[in-house]
Motif scaffolding. Structure first.
Motif, mmCIF file in Angstrom:
data_model
loop_
_atom_site.group_PDB
_atom_site.id
_atom_site.type_symbol
_atom_site.label_atom_id
_atom_site.label_comp_id
_atom_site.label_asym_id
_atom_site.label_seq_id
_atom_site.Cartn_x
_atom_site.Cartn_y
_atom_site.Cartn_z
ATOM 1 N N VAL A 286 0.851 -1.189 0.000
ATOM 2 C CA VAL A 286 0.000 0.000 0.000
ATOM 3 C C VAL A 286 0.886 1.237 0.000
ATOM 4 O O VAL A 286 1.817 1.351 0.802
ATOM 5 N N ASN A 287 0.585 2.173 -0.896
ATOM 6 C CA ASN A 287 1.286 3.446 -0.963
ATOM 7 C C ASN A 287 0.278 4.593 -0.914
ATOM 8 O O ASN A 287 -0.900 4.418 -1.239
ATOM 9 N N ARG A 288 0.752 5.776 -0.520
ATOM 10 C CA ARG A 288 -0.138 6.936 -0.469
ATOM 11 C C ARG A 288 -0.796 7.202 -1.816
ATOM 12 O O ARG A 288 -1.945 7.657 -1.886
ATOM 13 N N ALA A 289 -0.076 6.930 -2.884
ATOM 14 C CA ALA A 289 -0.643 7.135 -4.215
ATOM 15 C C ALA A 289 -1.879 6.269 -4.438
ATOM 16 O O ALA A 289 -2.803 6.668 -5.161
ATOM 17 N N ASP A 290 -1.928 5.089 -3.833
ATOM 18 C CA ASP A 290 -3.101 4.223 -3.968
ATOM 19 C C ASP A 290 -4.324 4.871 -3.320
ATOM 20 O O ASP A 290 -5.454 4.759 -3.822
ATOM 21 N N ILE A 291 -4.105 5.539 -2.203
ATOM 22 C CA ILE A 291 -5.214 6.225 -1.532
ATOM 23 C C ILE A 291 -5.726 7.369 -2.399
ATOM 24 O O ILE A 291 -6.937 7.555 -2.571
ATOM 25 N N LEU A 292 -4.805 8.122 -2.995
ATOM 26 C CA LEU A 292 -5.218 9.212 -3.880
ATOM 27 C C LEU A 292 -5.984 8.669 -5.084
ATOM 28 O O LEU A 292 -6.983 9.255 -5.512
ATOM 29 N N GLN A 293 -5.534 7.547 -5.636
ATOM 30 C CA GLN A 293 -6.239 6.950 -6.765
ATOM 31 C C GLN A 293 -7.642 6.509 -6.344
ATOM 32 O O GLN A 293 -8.628 6.746 -7.065
ATOM 33 N N ARG A 294 -7.739 5.890 -5.192
ATOM 34 C CA ARG A 294 -9.050 5.461 -4.682
ATOM 35 C C ARG A 294 -9.996 6.637 -4.506
ATOM 36 O O ARG A 294 -11.208 6.540 -4.741
ATOM 37 N N GLN A 295 -9.454 7.772 -4.126
ATOM 38 C CA GLN A 295 -10.266 8.972 -3.900
ATOM 39 C C GLN A 295 -10.583 9.726 -5.192
ATOM 40 O O GLN A 295 -11.343 10.698 -5.166
ATOM 41 N N GLY A 296 -9.991 9.306 -6.303
ATOM 42 C CA GLY A 296 -10.261 9.937 -7.582
ATOM 43 C C GLY A 296 -9.337 11.079 -7.936
ATOM 44 O O GLY A 296 -9.610 11.837 -8.875
ATOM 45 N N PHE A 297 -8.185 11.193 -7.223
ATOM 46 C CA PHE A 297 -7.284 12.318 -7.435
ATOM 47 C C PHE A 297 -6.007 11.955 -8.186
ATOM 48 O O PHE A 297 -5.169 12.829 -8.429
ATOM 49 N N TYR A 298 -5.798 10.677 -8.543
ATOM 50 C CA TYR A 298 -4.517 10.284 -9.132
ATOM 51 C C TYR A 298 -4.746 9.125 -10.099
ATOM 52 O O TYR A 298 -4.556 7.971 -9.763
ATOM 53 N N ASP A 299 -5.147 9.461 -11.306
ATOM 54 C CA ASP A 299 -5.435 8.428 -12.289
ATOM 55 C C ASP A 299 -4.156 7.751 -12.768
ATOM 56 O O ASP A 299 -3.097 8.385 -12.835
ATOM 57 N N PRO A 300 -4.234 6.477 -13.143
ATOM 58 C CA PRO A 300 -3.062 5.798 -13.703
ATOM 59 C C PRO A 300 -2.629 6.453 -15.009
ATOM 60 O O PRO A 300 -3.447 7.047 -15.728
ATOM 61 N N PRO A 301 -1.348 6.368 -15.357
ATOM 62 C CA PRO A 301 -0.894 6.892 -16.649
ATOM 63 C C PRO A 301 -1.602 6.182 -17.798
ATOM 64 O O PRO A 301 -2.015 5.020 -17.663
ATOM 65 N N PRO A 302 -1.763 6.845 -18.937
ATOM 66 C CA PRO A 302 -2.411 6.214 -20.093
ATOM 67 C C PRO A 302 -1.740 4.894 -20.467
ATOM 68 O O PRO A 302 -0.513 4.798 -20.499
ATOM 69 N N GLY A 303 -2.560 3.891 -20.712
ATOM 70 C CA GLY A 303 -2.049 2.596 -21.141
ATOM 71 C C GLY A 303 -1.677 1.653 -20.028
ATOM 72 O O GLY A 303 -1.393 0.480 -20.296
ATOM 73 N N SER A 304 -1.672 2.110 -18.767
ATOM 74 C CA SER A 304 -1.318 1.225 -17.660
ATOM 75 C C SER A 304 -2.571 0.643 -17.021
ATOM 76 O O SER A 304 -3.693 1.059 -17.304
ATOM 77 N N SER A 305 -2.387 -0.348 -16.165
ATOM 78 C CA SER A 305 -3.510 -0.996 -15.494
ATOM 79 C C SER A 305 -4.324 0.013 -14.705
ATOM 80 O O SER A 305 -3.784 0.926 -14.077
ATOM 81 N N ARG A 306 -5.645 -0.154 -14.706
ATOM 82 C CA ARG A 306 -6.507 0.753 -13.951
ATOM 83 C C ARG A 306 -6.650 0.330 -12.491
ATOM 84 O O ARG A 306 -7.265 1.045 -11.688
ATOM 85 N N TYR A 307 -6.094 -0.826 -12.140
ATOM 86 C CA TYR A 307 -6.163 -1.278 -10.754
ATOM 87 C C TYR A 307 -5.028 -0.630 -9.956
ATOM 88 O O TYR A 307 -3.954 -0.361 -10.485
#
Length: 325
Positions: A39-60
């Motif tokens: 678990v990383n802080r970036a995962d929390i931001l992604q879960r909250q809708g603030f840090y989308d994955p880069p284009p072409g990478s996994s959305r999980y």
């Protein structure tokens, strides 16, 4: 396979263990059967809708993992099916299987078990690239690490000590500071009770820190500049304290100081591969010798990712939180 999905941004309950399509290894990629992620802080931001994955990478979510190679994509050499590896990811670690660019693979270090190895790629690559490759920490210099008890912090302390530096840390409370001391920190600052600028100056005879590794961003910018030594380097890797602040350029000039800000996730593949190669050359021998060790607070079954996120958000942990398949 199964993966943690995020159908709608929100709290930890937005993380749902669901059946999803299997990934396919493309050119220059390998498939890894995941043993664990972290678990990383970036995962929390992604879960909250603030840090989308880069284009072409996994959305999980999931920026690192460990596991065994299940298949090789076209153009991959130097690896074999069954190899135990850990990997730096742009996403997809919270899953039973993930496709990884071969340049972002690392062998599991000697003396580290397969699950624990998931605690390594993101923190080691972040610390090595920022503290050593960019900021150029040298023996005899002083490093200030904000958030010394975090996954990043616990690794930064150990790598800086192995390099012959003096290490100062900020952390919240005596228990976290005691753990930092066990890992080698020399100067212990409770940010809840003490002024880190004053404490650092007192500990360094007024000189300050040659390098500061900062996760706070705007909130600490002015004080970080005050805490820097002449010719100091401030490396910003997080924005937990905001994104906008006023900077006194006169003070920056007077100290002949430098400020850098980097992230790993969106870097081009060749840059990530160069960082991973440097980590394998310089850090992997330290892990194999036992001079540096991953620090794991707790491992959760991956379907319990919501609880792992709650633990991270509570800031009660020291080191890394893992998710196991």
């Amino acid at each position: 396979m199964h993966a943690i999905t995020i159908e709608q941004p929100g709290g930890p309950e937005a993380l749902v263990w669901a059946e999803v399509p299997d990934p396919v290894a493309g050119e220059g990629e390998v498939l890894v059967d995941v043993a664990a992620s972290a678990v990383n802080r970036a995962d929390i931001l992604q879960r909250q809708g603030f840090y989308d994955p880069p284009p072409g990478s996994s959305r999980y979510p999931g920026l690192e993992c460990s596991g065994r190679i299940a298949a090789l994509g076209p153009g991959v050499s130097g690896w074999a099916v069954g190899d135990e590896v850990c990997a730096l990811l742009a996403g997809g670690g919270y899953a039973e299987r993930v496709a990884v660019p071969a340049g972002q693979l690392l062998p599991v270090p000697a003396g580290v078990d397969l699950v624990t190895a998931a605690a390594l790629p993101e923190v080691v690559c972040t610390v090595w690239s920022n503290v050593f490759m960019v900021a150029g920490l040298r023996p005899g210099e002083t490093l200030l690490v904000h958030g010394g008890s975090s996954g990043i912090g616990t690794m930064a302390i150990q790598l800086a000590k192995a390099a012959g530096a003096t290490v100062a840390v900020t952390a919240g409370g005596p228990e976290k500071l005691a753990r930092c001391k066990e890992l080698g920190a020399d100067v212990l600052i409770d940010y809840r009770e003490q002024d880190f600028v004053a404490e650092l100056r007192a500990a360094t005879g007024g000189a300050g820190a040659d390098v500061i590794l900062d996760i706070m961003g705007a909130k600490y910018l002015a004080r970080n500049l005050d805490a820097l030594a002449v010719n100091g380097r401030l490396a910003v890797i997080g924005l937990q304290g905001g994104v906008k602040a006023e900077l006194n350029l006169g003070a920056l000039l007077a100290k002949r100081a430098a400020i850098t800000a980097t992230s790993l996730r969106a870097r081009p593949l060749d840059e990530k591969a160069a960082i991973v190669a440097a980590v394998r050359e310089h850090v992997w021998p330290l892990l194999a010798s036992g001079r540096v060790n991953p620090v794991v607070h707790e491992a959760f079954p991956m379907r319990e990712a919501p609880e792992a996120h709650r633990t991270m958000e509570s800031s009660t942990h020291v080191g890394k939180l893992l998710l196991t398949t």
